[in-house]
Design a protein around this motif. Structure first.
Motif, PDB file in Angstrom:
ATOM      1  N   THR A 169      45.791  38.259  51.341  1.00 35.26           N
ATOM      2  CA  THR A 169      44.827  38.118  52.432  1.00 35.26           C
ATOM      3  C   THR A 169      44.528  39.503  52.998  1.00 35.26           C
ATOM      4  O   THR A 169      45.337  40.431  52.867  1.00 35.26           O
ATOM      5  N   LEU A 170      43.384  39.648  53.638  1.00 34.33           N
ATOM      6  CA  LEU A 170      42.999  40.925  54.214  1.00 34.33           C
ATOM      7  C   LEU A 170      43.845  41.212  55.457  1.00 34.33           C
ATOM      8  O   LEU A 170      43.856  40.400  56.397  1.00 34.33           O
TER       9      LEU A 170
ATOM     10  N   PRO B 155      40.716  30.091  50.356  1.00 36.46           N
ATOM     11  CA  PRO B 155      40.307  31.493  50.197  1.00 36.46           C
ATOM     12  C   PRO B 155      39.435  31.982  51.345  1.00 36.46           C
ATOM     13  O   PRO B 155      38.603  31.237  51.874  1.00 36.46           O
ATOM     14  N   ALA B 156      39.661  33.226  51.731  1.00 35.00           N
ATOM     15  CA  ALA B 156      38.759  33.866  52.683  1.00 35.00           C
ATOM     16  C   ALA B 156      37.428  34.112  51.978  1.00 35.00           C
ATOM     17  O   ALA B 156      37.341  34.079  50.746  1.00 35.00           O
ATOM     18  N   GLN B 157      36.376  34.357  52.743  1.00 34.14           N
ATOM     19  CA  GLN B 157      35.045  34.559  52.169  1.00 34.14           C
ATOM     20  C   GLN B 157      34.409  35.828  52.719  1.00 34.14           C
ATOM     21  O   GLN B 157      34.432  36.073  53.922  1.00 34.14           O
ATOM     22  N   PHE B 158      33.856  36.594  51.815  1.00 33.38           N
ATOM     23  CA  PHE B 158      33.025  37.731  52.187  1.00 33.38           C
ATOM     24  C   PHE B 158      31.595  37.395  51.777  1.00 33.38           C
ATOM     25  O   PHE B 158      31.362  36.828  50.712  1.00 33.38           O
ATOM     26  N   TRP B 159      30.636  37.716  52.634  1.00 36.32           N
ATOM     27  CA  TRP B 159      29.247  37.390  52.310  1.00 36.32           C
ATOM     28  C   TRP B 159      28.328  38.536  52.717  1.00 36.32           C
ATOM     29  O   TRP B 159      28.671  39.363  53.565  1.00 36.32           O
ATOM     30  N   TYR B 160      27.167  38.594  52.074  1.00 33.33           N
ATOM     31  CA  TYR B 160      26.155  39.570  52.496  1.00 33.33           C
ATOM     32  C   TYR B 160      24.758  39.028  52.213  1.00 33.33           C
ATOM     33  O   TYR B 160      24.559  38.218  51.293  1.00 33.33           O
TER      34      TYR B 160
ATOM     35  N   PHE C 181      38.580  41.421  45.527  1.00 31.51           N
ATOM     36  CA  PHE C 181      38.416  40.806  44.218  1.00 31.51           C
ATOM     37  C   PHE C 181      38.223  39.305  44.398  1.00 31.51           C
ATOM     38  O   PHE C 181      38.938  38.674  45.186  1.00 31.51           O
ATOM     39  N   GLY C 182      37.268  38.732  43.692  1.00 30.03           N
ATOM     40  CA  GLY C 182      37.074  37.299  43.840  1.00 30.03           C
ATOM     41  C   GLY C 182      36.014  36.724  42.934  1.00 30.03           C
ATOM     42  O   GLY C 182      35.638  37.323  41.916  1.00 30.03           O
TER      43      GLY C 182
ATOM     44  N   GLU D 273      40.076  36.473  46.305  1.00 29.89           N
ATOM     45  CA  GLU D 273      41.354  36.094  45.702  1.00 29.89           C
ATOM     46  C   GLU D 273      42.431  37.150  45.906  1.00 29.89           C
ATOM     47  O   GLU D 273      43.623  36.847  45.907  1.00 29.89           O
ATOM     48  N   LEU D 274      41.994  38.412  46.050  1.00 32.45           N
ATOM     49  CA  LEU D 274      42.941  39.514  46.147  1.00 32.45           C
ATOM     50  C   LEU D 274      42.274  40.668  46.896  1.00 32.45           C
ATOM     51  O   LEU D 274      41.067  40.899  46.760  1.00 32.45           O
ATOM     52  N   VAL D 275      43.066  41.386  47.693  1.00 27.95           N
ATOM     53  CA  VAL D 275      42.570  42.541  48.442  1.00 27.95           C
ATOM     54  C   VAL D 275      43.373  43.767  48.039  1.00 27.95           C
ATOM     55  O   VAL D 275      44.605  43.773  48.143  1.00 27.95           O
TER      56      VAL D 275
END
Length: 267
Positions: free
Chosen positions: A7-8, A62-67, A107-108, A144-146
Motif C-alpha cells: 500500500t502507498l 486495491p487502492a486506485q490511482f486515476w487521471y 504498479f497495477g 498492486e504494488l508501490v
C-alpha cells in the motif's frame, strides 16, 4: 535503498498529489510490440488526477490511482489496456526540484472509461472532475504494488510553468464545432488518430465506430522507406480492406474492357 509496499505509505500521498508531471508506461502482450511511455502534465485548477486508498473496512481491496486523459495524436495506452488479458501499467513520479530526491512507481492494472459512456459519467461525478474540452477518457489503475526509491540520478530542474497549448487547442476546436463546423467533431479526430495503436491493436471504441460509420480511414502511423515491410505497419482489417478493394477494381476493369470489346464488335 528501494522498498516495495503493498500500500502507498501515507507520507507519500501529499508529495504525489503536488507533482506537475508524471509518466505512464504500458506495453502490448506481443514480444514484437512496442513499449510505450507517456508524460502526463497535471492541472492546478482542476481535479485532474487522484489516489483513492483502500478503505479501512476492506484492507485487501486495491487502492486506485486515476487521471483525466486528454486527447492526443496517439492511443497506445488505451490500446494496451483494452487488449484482452493485458492491462499492465506502471505510473512513475520523480522529484525534479531541490527537495529530497525520490522516485515512486505505482504498479497495477489499468482500465479505460471513455468519454460519453456511463462509467465515465459516474466516475467524473463521483470524483468531482471538471470535464474540460478534449477529455477523451479517465484511466483508472488498480494499484498492486508501490515502489519507493531514491532519485539521486534524476537531475535538479526548475519548474517554470504549465503549457496551456493543448487545453487551448481543444477548447477552440470544440467552439468551432459548436458554431457549425462539423469537421471539427472530436469523434472524427479520434477516428483518424486514436482508432488503432502503432502495433495494430484496437484503440478507442468510439473512434473505431465513428470511422466505420463515416468511412474515415485511420492515419498511417509508420512512415519511411521500410515502413510497409514491417509486420506492425498495417492494421489487419485495413490491409484486408485494401486488398479486397484492389480485387474489386481489377474485376470491374475487366468487365468494362469486355463490355467495350463487345460494343465495338471485336468479338
Amino acid at each position: 535503498m528501494g522498498k516495495f509496499h503493498t500500500t502507498l505509505p501515507p507520507s507519500l500521498l501529499p508529495w504525489i498529489l503536488s507533482q506537475p508531471v508524471f509518466f505512464v508506461s504500458t506495453a502490448p502482450l506481443s514480444p514484437q510490440g512496442h513499449i510505450n511511455v507517456s508524460p502526463k502534465g497535471t492541472f492546478p485548477n482542476i481535479n485532474s488526477f487522484g489516489y483513492i486508498s483502500s478503505p479501512e473496512s476492506e484492507p485487501t481491496k486495491p487502492a486506485q490511482f486515476w487521471y483525466l486523459d486528454l486527447s492526443g495524436s496517439g492511443s497506445e495506452t488505451i490500446a494496451h489496456l483494452y487488449e484482452p488479458e493485458n492491462g499492465r501499467m506502471t505510473v512513475m513520479f520523480c522529484e525534479f526540484g531541490k527537495a529530497a530526491p525520490r522516485i515512486v512507481r505505482l504498479f497495477g492494472r489499468g482500465k479505460v472509461l471513455e468519454a460519453g459512456t456511463k462509467a465515465f459519467q459516474e466516475w467524473t461525478k463521483k470524483e468531482d472532475i471538471e470535464v474540460i474540452p478534449g477529455a477523451r477518457s479517465v484511466v483508472v489503475v488498480e494499484v498492486e504494488l508501490v515502489g519507493d526509491s531514491c532519485g539521486f540520478g534524476v537531475p535538479v530542474m526548475e519548474f517554470k510553468e504549465r503549457r496551456e497549448v493543448l487545453k487551448d487547442h481543444w477548447r477552440k476546436k470544440v467552439e468551432r464545432f459548436e458554431k457549425g463546423l462539423s469537421k471539427e467533431n472530436l469523434e472524427r479526430y479520434w477516428a483518424y488518430k486514436n482508432a488503432w495503436s502503432l502495433d495494430g491493436l484496437p484503440g478507442m471504441e468510439v473512434a473505431r465506430k465513428t470511422g466505420e460509420k463515416e468511412g474515415i480511414a485511420p492515419i498511417e502511423k509508420m512512415v519511411g522507406p521500410m515502413a510497409r515491410n514491417l509486420p506492425y505497419s498495417q492494421r489487419k482489417w485495413y490491409s484486408s480492406l485494401s486488398i479486397w478493394a484492389m480485387m474489386l477494381q481489377v474485376l470491374l476493369t475487366a468487365i468494362v474492357v469486355l463490355a467495350g470489346e463487345r460494343l465495338l464488335g471485336f468479338r
